[in-house]
Design a protein around this motif. Structure first.
Motif, PDB file in Angstrom:
ATOM      1  N   VAL A  15       0.844  -1.202   0.000  1.00 40.73           N
ATOM      2  CA  VAL A  15       0.000   0.000   0.000  1.00 40.73           C
ATOM      3  C   VAL A  15       0.876   1.247   0.000  1.00 40.73           C
ATOM      4  O   VAL A  15       0.655   2.191  -0.772  1.00 40.73           O
ATOM      5  N   LEU A  19       1.317   4.260  -2.901  1.00 40.17           N
ATOM      6  CA  LEU A  19       1.153   5.681  -2.569  1.00 40.17           C
ATOM      7  C   LEU A  19       2.379   6.482  -3.014  1.00 40.17           C
ATOM      8  O   LEU A  19       2.254   7.574  -3.586  1.00 40.17           O
ATOM      9  N   VAL A 111      -8.032   2.449   1.339  1.00 40.43           N
ATOM     10  CA  VAL A 111      -6.930   1.946   2.164  1.00 40.43           C
ATOM     11  C   VAL A 111      -7.416   0.815   3.069  1.00 40.43           C
ATOM     12  O   VAL A 111      -6.743  -0.211   3.222  1.00 40.43           O
ATOM     13  N   ALA A 114      -7.856  -2.285   1.005  1.00 38.04           N
ATOM     14  CA  ALA A 114      -6.552  -2.794   0.571  1.00 38.04           C
ATOM     15  C   ALA A 114      -5.862  -3.562   1.695  1.00 38.04           C
ATOM     16  O   ALA A 114      -5.303  -4.645   1.481  1.00 38.04           O
ATOM     17  N   LEU A 198      -5.241   3.760  -4.968  1.00 33.06           N
ATOM     18  CA  LEU A 198      -4.069   4.061  -4.134  1.00 33.06           C
ATOM     19  C   LEU A 198      -3.088   4.970  -4.868  1.00 33.06           C
ATOM     20  O   LEU A 198      -2.500   5.884  -4.269  1.00 33.06           O
TER      21      LEU A 198
END
Length: 236
Positions: A15, A19, A111, A114, A198
């Protein structure tokens, strides 16, 4: 200890990487602000509703609904908002609405999903979908009180994510089965949902703007990342 840290990084690492990639792509000019907006709309209006619809229809409804989980999320959110109203005087008047909104409203649909999928696999999608439906509805109702938002009822009723979840519940109850070609097409859309979202979140990060309202931001971070998880875990 090292094993737990390795496990945690294995979940959060991908994740974080996406980002960072999104942020880097925006800073380098590889993607534009226009692209970010269009991609966000595609995810919110098409890809994510399809993903959650398939999640709700992929398993029996008895295995996808956890009322206790949803109740914990709802009660925890209401308690947190109550605390925020008590301490709202710690931030300037013109920032209080945004401070409260930023403190209690989590990024569940992107998020949160995920991390849930990374931890528990795709089976977590259906359980998370009902939680998202309940808590997101609460988020929007609270936003009316906090920000005096107009058209909130319309936004709730026409929220594509909620509509996708509700459609999935109805299809599951009625035993509706989509043709294989539709299911596979939906799976392609589902696969792009979280990575695209993301990347867009990362691309939207602006470190410069964070310094403008540092006090309010710092308090919101404390509530969102420390107090909110502690409250929900204690309730659960």
């Amino acid at each position: 200890m090292l094993e737990q840290l390795t496990f945690a990084f294995g979940i959060t690492g991908p994740v974080l990487v996406l980002l960072i990639v999104g942020w880097g792509a925006r800073k380098s000019g590889l993607i534009s602000e226009h692209f970010i907006g269009e991609a966000n709309r595609l995810v919110f209006n098409v890809a994510m509703p399809v993903m959650l619809y398939l999640a709700m229809t992929g398993r029996p409804l008895s295995e996808t609904v956890d009322l206790r989980l949803s109740l914990v999320g709802l009660v925890g959110t209401l308690l947190l908002v109550g605390i925020l109203f008590v301490v709202r005087h710690l931030v300037p008047d013109d920032e209080r609405g945004v401070f409260i909104q930023g403190s209690y409203r989590g990024n569940l649909a992107i998020v949160g999903l995920a991390l849930a999928v990374a931890t528990y696999g795709n089976e977590a999608l259906s359980l998370a979908a009902m939680y998202i439906a309940v808590v997101t509805t609460a988020y929007n109702i609270i936003a009316v009180l906090v920000l005096n938002a107009r058209g909130a009822l319309r936004n709730i009723l026409l929220n594509p994510i909620l509509l996708g979840i509700l459609a999935g519940i109805m299809a599951s109850l009625l035993g509706v089965k989509l043709p294989t070609v539709m299911v596979r097409s939906g799976e392609y859309l589902s696969a792009m949902t979280l990575p695209t979202a993301l990347l867009c979140i990362g691309a939207s990060i602006s470190f410069r703007s964070m310094t403008t309202h540092l006090m309010s931001l710092s308090l919101a971070v404390v509530f969102k990342l420390i107090l909110s998880p502690l409250l929900l875990v204690s309730l659960g």
